[in-house]
Scaffold this motif. Structure first.
Motif, PDB file in Angstrom:
ATOM      1  N   ASN A   1      -3.600   8.361 -15.513  1.00  0.00           N
ATOM      2  CA  ASN A   1      -4.496   8.460 -14.362  1.00  0.00           C
ATOM      3  C   ASN A   1      -4.147   9.614 -13.440  1.00  0.00           C
ATOM      4  N   ILE A   2      -3.098  10.370 -13.763  1.00  0.00           N
ATOM      5  CA  ILE A   2      -2.761  11.542 -12.958  1.00  0.00           C
ATOM      6  C   ILE A   2      -3.356  12.803 -13.572  1.00  0.00           C
TER       7      ILE A   2
ATOM      8  N   LYS B   1       6.693   1.070  -4.493  1.00  0.00           N
ATOM      9  CA  LYS B   1       6.596   2.336  -5.226  1.00  0.00           C
ATOM     10  C   LYS B   1       7.788   2.429  -6.186  1.00  0.00           C
TER      11      LYS B   1
ATOM     12  N   TYR C   1      -2.306   7.519  -2.518  1.00  0.00           N
ATOM     13  CA  TYR C   1      -2.934   7.938  -3.756  1.00  0.00           C
ATOM     14  C   TYR C   1      -3.984   8.998  -3.458  1.00  0.00           C
TER      15      TYR C   1
ATOM     16  N   PRO D   1      -2.851   0.227  -3.062  1.00  0.00           N
ATOM     17  CA  PRO D   1      -2.757  -0.035  -1.621  1.00  0.00           C
ATOM     18  C   PRO D   1      -3.646   0.924  -0.826  1.00  0.00           C
TER      19      PRO D   1
ATOM     20  N   TYR E   1      -3.698  -7.504 -14.845  1.00  0.00           N
ATOM     21  CA  TYR E   1      -2.470  -7.580 -14.040  1.00  0.00           C
ATOM     22  C   TYR E   1      -2.734  -7.907 -12.560  1.00  0.00           C
TER      23      TYR E   1
ATOM     24  N   GLU F   1       2.214   3.741  -6.396  1.00  0.00           N
ATOM     25  CA  GLU F   1       2.351   2.605  -5.491  1.00  0.00           C
ATOM     26  C   GLU F   1       1.344   1.521  -5.856  1.00  0.00           C
ATOM     27  N   LEU F   2       1.735   0.251  -5.729  1.00  0.00           N
ATOM     28  CA  LEU F   2       0.797  -0.830  -5.998  1.00  0.00           C
ATOM     29  C   LEU F   2       1.084  -2.025  -5.108  1.00  0.00           C
TER      30      LEU F   2
ATOM     31  N   SER G   1      -5.650  -2.997  -6.990  1.00  0.00           N
ATOM     32  CA  SER G   1      -4.182  -2.995  -6.935  1.00  0.00           C
ATOM     33  C   SER G   1      -3.652  -1.765  -6.195  1.00  0.00           C
TER      34      SER G   1
ATOM     35  N   PRO H   1       1.401  -1.104 -13.813  1.00  0.00           N
ATOM     36  CA  PRO H   1       1.489  -1.670 -15.152  1.00  0.00           C
ATOM     37  C   PRO H   1       0.819  -0.769 -16.189  1.00  0.00           C
ATOM     38  N   PRO H   2       1.062  -1.049 -17.461  1.00  0.00           N
ATOM     39  CA  PRO H   2       0.663  -0.102 -18.518  1.00  0.00           C
ATOM     40  C   PRO H   2      -0.838  -0.048 -18.797  1.00  0.00           C
ATOM     41  N   TYR H   3      -1.333   1.188 -18.915  1.00  0.00           N
ATOM     42  CA  TYR H   3      -2.723   1.434 -19.342  1.00  0.00           C
ATOM     43  C   TYR H   3      -2.701   2.436 -20.484  1.00  0.00           C
TER      44      TYR H   3
END
Lengths: 431, 137
Positions: B42-43, B88, A3, A297, A167, B94-95, A295, B36-38
């Motif tokens: 955020n980009i 991803k 990120y 990474p 979440y 990615e989370l 959340s 998940p949805p916001y």
């Protein structure tokens, strides 16, 4: 792949700000020691604040505003308005104040807040402090001198409380991966899976050596001394024994924070005023700040790099220009990971510097010279203030047996915590 | 703003899982999907997003065995073998997540295959469902 955070550039302060006074209580397990059992938040914050004002050569009358900080005041102290709970303790009754809380990053944000108040021109002299009693926790309905153990179960619930409940908490992965996901990537990128336990044990031994020499530290014995106590050959034997089990995949018990109680405070004012009133003030050149929710990474890596880029671009100074680096290492590997990310140590060589003891207080690239969160102790929101205390004292040359070898003119302080805030400050000695 | 302008985001996500659908929010400007949805992107920072059903295509980016000190034992009791790491999805970022049905003994083998394909699996929890990932072998 990861990120990439893109932030607007950090702008210069409207007026330069410096630290002129600093105070700190020891880090303690207050309820376990008859000498300290019964101490509570107001008096600990008060002692730190009074010491900071005396150190600055001022009185409470001179302070315009104070800022209170604590990680989780509801968890530790069962209070909702913590700045008011200390309000009468250090001679500032009636003055404006506020409270903030960013978990383990609180003490680092405490400086950013104080600097902003002064740089804005609203106030000239601001006291910013913190008190955390993470080990000796208050009761909801009993006098503050009566404490109970903030045990591991309570602390785990608290850790979970920093994960967003929309979440992230429901992923069941955030807490488990958090302390080691950056380290895991680093280990495999550098091919050091067979060396990392050695590296971390050397780091624990060296950090404990510093902590044992520091009168404010929670721990006053070295791992060599502990080995003798347990009838073992040496520190290395102890650190690889059943008394130091793996809690993570790579990190042993000695590589995680030690919860404790303590307080700290500092006084800031405009630099031109600081130069008139003391010859040992410390200027804050700026503070980068990036936050990534848990959340994401390897958030520690990305937000550290971002906060560092901000302060590097603002000041033109790099990690390589620094004489000291502080990391807020509540998992110990952060010492070399963060120092590398901030260019204080060469890329891919941080682990070597740690393994060769070059990052120890008596090494050529000192990191976390107070011993850090795993050996000096971690009073969560207060730890950042103790790191700034260490930097100021190192710059003054007042650290005695743990004084670093060369003059400390510049220091970088990487703050971390709060699920998760990452700050990167550069401080400069005005001496 | 009026009450009627405030639509449920979190509840809609969980309600969709009950129907076997996995939802994100797609940016109306740059096309990035928040999963998940916001509310906002955020980009690119755009303030408008719309519902998007995830394709389910994804790869694992990092995998580790659960740790002794910080894993949730009750979760293992409920789902059996699992590993932790990051995923991803093809449309989004990615989370961190859990890989269900993966024995910790396979970590070294799977690490050599990163990025390896995974697919979503919806697990019943106490009063709600949650999405995790399993190997797409």
């Amino acid at each position: 792949m990861g990120y990439q955070v893109k932030l607007n550039p950090l702008k210069p302060l409207s007026r330069s700000v410096s630290i002129i006074g600093i105070g700190a209580t020891p880090f303690m397990l207050t309820m376990d020691d008859p000498e300290t059992d019964g101490l509570c938040e107001g008096e600990l914050f008060g002692y730190a604040a009074v010491e900071a004002m005396k150190d600055a050569g001022i009185t409470a009358k001179d302070v315009d505003f104070y800022i209170h900080a604590q990680a989780g005041p509801t968890w530790q102290s069962q209070v909702g308005t913590p700045n008011m709970h200390v309000a009468n303790w250090f001679g500032m009754k009636g003055k404006g104040s506020c409270h903030h809380s960013e978990a383990c990053c609180t003490g680092y944000v405490a400086l950013e807040q104080a600097v902003s108040y002064v740089a804005s021109g609203a106030y000239d002299i601001v006291l910013s402090g913190a008190c955390d009693m993470s080990y000796s926790v208050a009761y909801p309905d009993r006098p503050a001198f009566m404490r109970r153990s903030g045990d591991d179960r309570m602390f785990r619930d608290t850790l979970n409380s920093i994960f967003p409940k929309d979440y992230t908490l429901e992923s069941y992965a955030a807490l488990d991966v958090h302390s080691e996901i950056w380290l895991d990537e680093y280990i495999h990128e550098n091919g050091i899976a067979d060396k990392i336990d050695d590296v971390l044990c050397v780091l624990a031994r060296d950090s404990r050596r510093a902590a044992a020499l520091n009168p404010l530290s929670l721990c006053n014995d070295t791992y060599d001394e502990l080995a003798v106590k347990y009838k073992m050959k040496d520190a290395d034997t102890f650190l690889r024994s059943k008394f130091n089990p793996f809690l993570g995949r790579y990190l042993r018990a000695s590589h995680f924070e030690q919860r404790c109680d303590g307080a700290g405070a500092f006084i800031v004012c405009p630099t031109d005023m600081a130069r008139r009133c003391t010859d040992h003030s410390v200027e804050i050149l700026g503070i980068g700040h990036s936050c990534l929710e848990i959340s994401t990474p390897r958030l520690e890596k990305y937000a550290t790099e971002t906060a560092y880029r901000q302060i590097r671009d603002l000041t033109g100074l790099t990690g390589a220009d620094m004489d000291l680096f502080m990391a807020n290492d509540f998992h110990m590997s952060s010492q070399f990971l963060a120092a590398e990310a901030c260019e204080y140590l060469p890329e891919n060589e941080g682990w070597k510097y740690a393994f060769e003891s070059r990052t120890a207080f008596d090494g050529d690239r000192p990191v976390q010279t107070n011993g850090g969160r795993c050996q000096y102790g971690h009073a969560h929101g207060t730890s950042g203030i103790h790191d700034y205390y260490e930097v100021v004292k190192q710059m003054r040359g007042e650290m005695g047996p743990t004084q670093v070898k060369r003059p400390v003119n510049y220091a970088m302080v990487r703050g971390y915590g709060g699920g998760q805030n990452l700050t990167c400050a550069i401080l400069k000695s005005n001496a | 703003m009026e009450k009627k302008d405030i639509k449920h985001i979190v509840k809609t996500f969980y309600n969709a899982l009950e129907e076997g659908k996995i939802l994100g929010r797609k940016c109306t400007k740059c096309g990035h999907v928040e999963f998940p949805p916001y509310l906002a992107c955020n980009i690119c920072g755009n303030l408008d997003t719309e519902w998007h059903e995830m394709s389910g295509k994804a790869v694992a980016m990092q995998i580790m065995a659960p740790s002794f000190g910080f894993s949730d034992k009750s979760f293992r009791d409920r789902v059996g073998d699992y590993c932790v790491g990051s995923v991803k999805p093809e449309e989004s970022g990615e989370l961190v997540t859990c890989f269900i049905g993966v024995s910790p003994g396979r970590v070294d083998e799977l690490r050599g295959k990163i990025p390896f394909p995974v697919r979503p699996i919806i697990i019943q929890e106490d009063g709600y469902k949650m999405v995790f990932w399993e190997l797409d072998e």
